[in-house]
Every structure is written in C-alpha cells, then in structure tokens.
Design a protein around this motif. Structure first.
Motif, mmCIF file in Angstrom:
data_model
loop_
_atom_site.group_PDB
_atom_site.id
_atom_site.type_symbol
_atom_site.label_atom_id
_atom_site.label_comp_id
_atom_site.label_asym_id
_atom_site.label_seq_id
_atom_site.Cartn_x
_atom_site.Cartn_y
_atom_site.Cartn_z
ATOM 1 N N HIS A 137 59.937 9.086 71.165
ATOM 2 C CA HIS A 137 59.483 9.862 72.552
ATOM 3 C C HIS A 137 58.644 9.089 73.229
ATOM 4 C CE1 HIS A 137 62.004 13.595 71.758
ATOM 5 N NE2 HIS A 137 62.037 13.291 70.564
ATOM 6 N N LEU A 138 57.519 8.746 72.678
ATOM 7 C CA LEU A 138 56.725 7.936 73.642
ATOM 8 C C LEU A 138 57.293 6.856 74.556
ATOM 9 C CD1 LEU A 138 53.547 7.965 71.435
ATOM 10 C CD2 LEU A 138 53.749 9.288 73.611
ATOM 11 N N TRP A 171 60.358 6.928 75.478
ATOM 12 C CA TRP A 171 61.155 7.597 76.399
ATOM 13 C C TRP A 171 60.083 7.878 77.630
ATOM 14 C CZ3 TRP A 171 64.763 11.350 73.149
ATOM 15 C CH2 TRP A 171 65.497 10.562 72.464
ATOM 16 N N ASP A 172 59.163 8.286 77.341
ATOM 17 C CA ASP A 172 58.082 8.922 78.369
ATOM 18 C C ASP A 172 57.846 7.808 79.339
ATOM 19 O OD1 ASP A 172 58.003 11.498 77.097
ATOM 20 O OD2 ASP A 172 56.076 11.077 76.249
#
Length: 168
Positions: free
Chosen positions: A133-134, A136-137
């Motif tokens: 997710h990081l 993706w961030d």
C-alpha cells in the motif's frame, strides 16, 4: 483586530435587515425525505433492481480478497494487542507464570507450530501488504498485471515468513 471588527459589522448589518431577505433564495420543499425514500425504493422494486452494491454482482478477484483480508488482519491484530495489553494490566501474576501455564497444557509440537503460524501469518501478511500500500501511495503499481503480481508476491512472502517463524 480588523477581522473582529469586520465580523461584528457584518453581524450587525445582518441583524438590521428584515428576516425574509435572509431566506430569499430558499424554496419550500414539496415532499419530505421519507416520501422521497419511499418513491426511490418503490421504483427499485418495480424495476426489480438489486440493492447496490450487492455481493452477488461482483466477480471475486485476488485484489478484492486481499483488501478484505488486509482490513481483517488489521482489526484482528489491533484487537489482539489491545486484549493482551488489558490482560497484562488486569490479570494477577506475571509473564513467566502464564508461560508455565501454557507449557503445562502439554500440547504437541504440531499444535504449537499451528498456533505460531496463526499468530505469524496475520502479522506478516499485514506488514507486507502495508508495504504494498505504501508503494501504491507513491503512485506506482496500479496497472492490473502489477496489482496481481504484487498480490501474489505478498501472499507468497507471508506464507514463507510465517512458516519460518513457526519453525523457530
């Protein structure tokens, strides 16, 4: 100071005007919210529409299941940590006492390994998926093949890490 004076002057100007001027742009409502809601549900029933979003209209995919699992492991881990923290504060005795209690249960190595895996998998999965997710961030990895590739990588790393931790 100027802001305070301006605010007081505006409030004084608003109070000096008749009240009907304040609401000149408001129109009376023809129906109530309940009537509108009833019309909405009657129309959906008449057209035989399912409630949306409905679970049966989606095709299950790896990213969808991983998102649900990520949320579940997050809730489970925070609940478990909170429960252990409250137990450490409330229960009598100390850590070695409860460790001896677990050893006295005489569980076999298979059950102990399974318990270790059950603790290690949510932690490793949530950690690796959090790193995903990081990634993706920062705006990378949103193409569908990359989403699937990173998903399978997270699952594989989580299983390998959990097995390694369970064998310790």
């Amino acid at each position: 100071m100027a802001l305070l004076l301006r605010t007081l002057a505006r409030q004084g100007a608003c109070l000096s005007k008749p009240h009907h001027v304040l609401f000149r742009h408001a129109a009376p409502m023809g129906t109530t919210a309940k009537e509108e809601m009833n019309k909405f549900w009657a129309k959906n029933s008449r057209l035989n529409r399912p409630m949306s979003p409905h679970i049966t209209i989606y095709k299950w995919s790896i990213p969808m299941m991983m998102s649900i699992t990520h949320r579940g492991t997050g809730v489970g881990l925070s609940g478990a940590i909170s429960a252990f923290a409250v137990a450490a504060l409330v229960l009598p005795g100390n850590y070695p006492h409860y460790l001896d209690l677990i050893h006295s249960l005489s569980m076999g190595p298979f059950l102990i390994g399974l318990a270790k895996f059950g603790i290690a998998f949510p932690m490793s999965y949530h950690t690796y998926n959090g790193i995903r997710h990081l990634y993706w961030d920062i705006g990378k990895g949103f193409k569908i093949p990359e989403v699937y590739r990173t998903g399978y990588t997270v699952i594989g790393l989580s299983v390998i890490t959990s097995i390694a931790l369970a064998l310790m």
